[in-house]
Design a protein around this motif. Structure first.
Motif, PDB file in Angstrom:
ATOM      1  N   LYS A 564       8.511   2.910  -3.215  1.00  0.00           N
ATOM      2  CA  LYS A 564       7.802   2.461  -4.460  1.00  0.00           C
ATOM      3  C   LYS A 564       6.325   2.545  -4.278  1.00  0.00           C
ATOM      4  CE  LYS A 564       8.530   1.455  -8.928  1.00  0.00           C
ATOM      5  NZ  LYS A 564       9.451   2.426 -10.026  1.00  0.00           N
ATOM      6  N   ILE A 565       5.802   2.045  -3.226  1.00  0.00           N
ATOM      7  CA  ILE A 565       4.458   1.717  -3.209  1.00  0.00           C
ATOM      8  C   ILE A 565       3.732   2.721  -1.909  1.00  0.00           C
ATOM      9  CG2 ILE A 565       4.510  -0.786  -3.819  1.00  0.00           C
ATOM     10  CD1 ILE A 565       4.373  -1.494  -1.029  1.00  0.00           C
ATOM     11  N   GLU A 566       4.566   3.689  -1.558  1.00  0.00           N
ATOM     12  CA  GLU A 566       4.116   4.472  -0.321  1.00  0.00           C
ATOM     13  C   GLU A 566       2.976   5.108  -0.700  1.00  0.00           C
ATOM     14  OE1 GLU A 566       5.856   8.570   1.819  1.00  0.00           O
ATOM     15  OE2 GLU A 566       6.676   7.694  -0.130  1.00  0.00           O
ATOM     16  N   THR A 585      -5.695  10.143  -2.749  1.00  0.00           N
ATOM     17  CA  THR A 585      -4.416   9.747  -2.381  1.00  0.00           C
ATOM     18  C   THR A 585      -4.518   8.731  -1.182  1.00  0.00           C
ATOM     19  OG1 THR A 585      -3.154  11.459  -3.456  1.00  0.00           O
ATOM     20  CG2 THR A 585      -1.902  10.085  -2.083  1.00  0.00           C
ATOM     21  N   TYR A 586      -3.838   7.330  -1.636  1.00  0.00           N
ATOM     22  CA  TYR A 586      -4.022   6.488  -0.519  1.00  0.00           C
ATOM     23  C   TYR A 586      -2.673   6.029  -0.098  1.00  0.00           C
ATOM     24  CZ  TYR A 586      -9.040   6.191  -1.192  1.00  0.00           C
ATOM     25  OH  TYR A 586     -10.451   6.524  -1.498  1.00  0.00           O
ATOM     26  N   ASP A 587      -2.615   5.617   1.207  1.00  0.00           N
ATOM     27  CA  ASP A 587      -1.338   4.904   1.595  1.00  0.00           C
ATOM     28  C   ASP A 587      -1.312   3.557   0.918  1.00  0.00           C
ATOM     29  OD1 ASP A 587      -0.408   6.999   3.124  1.00  0.00           O
ATOM     30  OD2 ASP A 587      -1.579   6.288   4.827  1.00  0.00           O
ATOM     31  N   GLY A 588      -0.134   3.331   0.252  1.00  0.00           N
ATOM     32  CA  GLY A 588       0.026   1.851  -0.223  1.00  0.00           C
ATOM     33  C   GLY A 588       0.379   0.794   0.637  1.00  0.00           C
ATOM     34  N   SER A 594       2.889   2.642  11.478  1.00  0.00           N
ATOM     35  CA  SER A 594       2.564   3.567  10.656  1.00  0.00           C
ATOM     36  C   SER A 594       2.083   4.805  11.200  1.00  0.00           C
ATOM     37  CB  SER A 594       1.800   3.017   9.338  1.00  0.00           C
ATOM     38  OG  SER A 594       2.540   1.887   8.653  1.00  0.00           O
ATOM     39  N   HIS A 595       1.043   4.585  12.150  1.00  0.00           N
ATOM     40  CA  HIS A 595       0.369   5.667  12.864  1.00  0.00           C
ATOM     41  C   HIS A 595       1.310   6.318  13.816  1.00  0.00           C
ATOM     42  CE1 HIS A 595      -3.586   6.231  10.785  1.00  0.00           C
ATOM     43  NE2 HIS A 595      -3.578   5.191  10.493  1.00  0.00           N
ATOM     44  N   PHE A 596       1.964   5.478  14.166  1.00  0.00           N
ATOM     45  CA  PHE A 596       3.074   6.112  15.165  1.00  0.00           C
ATOM     46  C   PHE A 596       3.912   7.242  14.461  1.00  0.00           C
ATOM     47  CE2 PHE A 596       1.703   2.306  17.157  1.00  0.00           C
ATOM     48  CZ  PHE A 596       2.338   1.850  18.227  1.00  0.00           C
TER      49      PHE A 596
END
Length: 725
Positions: A564-566, A585-588, A594-596
């Motif tokens: 939902k908040i991706e 567009t940003y990562d929520g 996450s960077h892995f």
């Protein structure tokens, strides 16, 4: 029954040179008897036999079969004619060497779609004298174990099993000794009482002895006929129909397997190249099909990470409401860190590079991974009582006395992480007064001050700090060029974008920002107090902060929340006159892993490896096609045998397709195994669960392997069956 009218056959060489093999021949044959066609080599006698047997078509003229003109026969009908009405006996026997006597004979019957009867075959073998000394027949003997005379008798038995109307024998005694040849002619003579037998030979003596009729050829023309035969008048277009041939699946499968293993080197090269192409395809599908949220959650679980960071300032009202409901429903507290601008201000004014060794130490390129740990990463407000449990914190295991470790209880206390402690152990702790003190364990940091704030705890987070050891390298003594190469080693993608190859360093460095590793833990109210004291130009607003919280552990609920908040769409207005604002567009949300997950996806997507799919698949088709063409060409003799038995083009195509199917199954199994291994290796390299193989990928790999091999098989079969004969 059989009649040749103005039959002519001309062979044309590539350079246009013509050779007249048969020139305007007219002949008629009865329904039985033994007819010899005599002539020296090159006289056209074998060409005449092949025309009468439907193996080739005439240049002009025609062959009438039971009153029907041969030119009206389609290729399949000619094959059916050979299958049902004709039996061939050749000088070279034309038996399949790797099969038994029984299998060779059965094949002729199975091409008619009939079931082979062992008793019937044994009876024929007895009739043709193919028996052991103990009375057993040669049914189970392999062809390569037989003498020339025995092989020729097997060829006769194979012809007879079909109960043909005509037997064509092309130099049947050419490879036999005189005694064995006599025996064969005796057998054929006996059989000629029930059917027509046409023998091509240069043995005039045997022709005179056994022939009911002798036809002599020279330079493609008839120069003699001892007993011409005249048919009653034909009505063109009449005649009987014949059953079409069908190759047994078992035979096609065995033929395909034997053909593949006959050339192991070429097979290996073909499989390897196809394997590489399919693994590339599967790997790219794994990247493209990857669900980032699913990859994040799986990676978090694999590394026992439960906390995530959410950028509240990027969320819209609906997302904030959903997040609030998710958190309140489980009773987890909100642990706030400074937003980007706040964290920067805090770091610059308070903790950036403070108390960490000497300036030279801080310039050591080792801490390129650790710069985030010593600055610009902000603070997390924690609850002194529940913070350890809620954020997965635990006192550093190196404490001699863990009772010394606790979370801040007032605004003047801070707690640091074990990774920050590692830097002090490596480079030393510099007091506010400038004295450099050696640190060996977390107990040494308790009570120390950092710009006036007292350290009250050293905590290990959920992240395993062992991951950083691979980058713990001293660069003293290295040249600047060597250092720069390690830090900024890049390659250029097809789109002109540069990609840093030192992926782990960059991945972990980015991961630091989104985990608790680099954070300094402060007491509740610290950030608001900081706003009031230091950032007077902007009011404190918790919606401009980031928050850390622990996921519920319920996979479906956690997945639903993160999905939902991706992604968040944020409008950034222009602050420069004449430049319009833009939507970004940003990562929520983010976590340490996450960077892995996202780095390898972006790396492989933007490195443009998908451009390799088309040429690699094309190469696989060409290699497989070449393999099948060479394989079919090597089996040319076997295919000629099948054609003489009545196998049509469809039978040959079916064999090629079965061979292609076998190849596709082997390719499929190898490629699925390969992509599983490739995904496991890449996941291990990136410390992530990004690359997975699902049913869709397996299905696509199966389809791709089938299409690659079957297309190649189809082209090969069309090439072979399309050759002029």
């Amino acid at each position: 029954m059989l009649k040749a009218v103005n039959l002519t056959k001309i062979y044309r060489a590539k350079k246009g040179v013509e050779t007249v093999a048969l020139d305007n021949v007219n002949l008629s044959f009865g329904e039985s008897g033994m007819v010899f066609i005599l002539g020296k080599s090159g006289s056209g006698k074998s060409t005449l036999l092949n025309l009468l047997g439907g193996l080739i078509r005439p240049t002009s003229g025609d062959v009438y079969i039971n009153g029907r003109a041969g030119k009206t026969f389609k290729d399949g009908e000619l094959s059916a004619y050979r299958n049902s009405a004709v039996g061939f006996v050749f000088q070279e026997y034309n038996l399949i060497e790797n099969y038994t006597v029984g299998t060779n004979i059965k094949l002729a019957l199975e091409l008619q779609g009939k079931k082979a009867d062992r008793e019937c075959i044994d009876e024929l073998l007895l009739k043709t004298g193919l028996t052991e000394s103990n009375g057993e027949t040669f049914y189970g003997r392999y062809v390569h174990e037989l003498s020339g005379g025995q092989k020729q008798r097997v060829a006769v038995a194979r012809a007879l099993i079909k109960e043909p109307e005509i037997i064509f024998a092309d130099e049947p005694t050419g490879a036999l000794d005189s005694e064995t040849g006599e025996e064969l002619y005796e057998l054929l003579k006996e059989l000629s009482g029930e059917r027509l037998i046409i023998v091509v030979t240069h043995d005039e003596e045997s022709a005179r002895k056994y022939g009911d009729r002798i036809i002599e050829l020279d330079d493609g023309k008839i120069i003699g006929d001892s007993a011409p035969y005249e048919h009653t008048s034909y009505t063109e277009g009449s005649g009987k129909t014949y059953e079409k041939s069908s190759i047994p699946v078992k035979y096609a499968f065995l033929t395909g397997v034997k053909s593949l293993v006959k050339s192991p080197f070429r097979l290996s090269v073909s499989l390897i190249l196809t394997f590489i192409s399919l693994v590339i395809l599967g790997f790219m599908l794994s990247v493209n099909f990857c669900d980032v949220v699913e990859a994040d959650l799986k990676t978090m679980r694999s590394q026992n990470i439960t906390t995530v960071r959410v950028e509240k300032r990027y969320l819209n009202e609906e997302q904030r409401s959903y997040l609030s409901e998710y958190l309140d429903g489980r009773g987890y507290g909100l642990y706030e860190s400074g937003g980007y601008s706040t964290a920067t201000s805090l770091s610059e004014s308070l903790f950036k590079d403070v108390n960490l060794g000497t300036y030279e130490d801080r310039c050591n390129p080792y801490d390129s991974i650790c710069k985030g740990v010593r600055g610009e990463e902000g603070f997390v407000e924690v609850d002194a009582e529940n913070g350890e449990k809620d954020l997965g914190l635990s006192p550093d295991e190196r404490f001699a006395d863990k009772s010394l470790c606790r979370l801040p209880r007032n605004l003047n206390e801070i707690a640091i992480t074990d990774v920050r402690l590692d830097l002090y152990i490596k480079f030393g702790y510099q007091t506010d007064g400038g004295e450099l003190i050696k640190i060996t364990k977390p107990d040494d940091m308790i009570g120390r001050t950092m710009d006036g704030y007292t350290v009250c705890g050293v905590y290990s987070t959920e992240v395993d700090r062992e991951l950083f050891k691979q980058f713990d390298k001293d660069y003293y003594g290295m040249t600047n060029e060597e250092i720069e190469k390690f830090k900024y080693d890049t390659i250029k993608g097809l789109r002109g974008t540069y990609y840093n190859l030192n992926r782990q360093m960059n991945t972990y460095r980015n991961g630091v920002e989104y985990s608790l590793l680099a954070k300094i833990f402060v007491g509740k109210g610290f950030i608001k107090n900081f706003y009031d004291e230091y950032i007077k130009s902007r009011e404190y607003d918790e919606n401009n902060l980031s928050i850390f919280f622990k996921l519920s552990g319920d996979y479906e609920k956690d997945y639903e929340l993160l999905k939902k908040i991706e992604s968040c769409n944020v409008y950034v207005p222009s602050y420069v006159e004449g430049f319009p604002g833009k939507w970004y567009t940003y990562d929520g949300y983010n976590s340490f892993v996450s960077h892995f997950s996202r780095y390898p996806i972006n790396f492989w997507e933007y490195l443009d490896t998908h451009y390799a799919l088309i040429p690699s698949c094309a190469l696989a088709v060409l290699v497989t096609l070449n393999f099948l063409l060479v394989s079919v060409d090597m089996r040319n003799r076997e295919l000629k045998i099948l054609r003489s038995l009545g196998a049509g083009k469809n039978c040959v195509r079916f064999i090629c397709l079965v061979e292609g199917l076998i190849l596709s199954l082997v390719n499929f199994v190898l490629s699925v195994a390969g992509i599983f291994i490739a995904c496991a290796v890449m996941n291990a390299i990136y410390y992530a669960q990004v690359f997975t193989v699902n049913i869709a990928i397996v299905g696509i790999l199966f389809g791709a392997s089938a299409v690659l091999s079957l297309l190649s098989a189809l082209f090969a079969s069309l090439f072979v069956t399309g050759k002029k004969r």
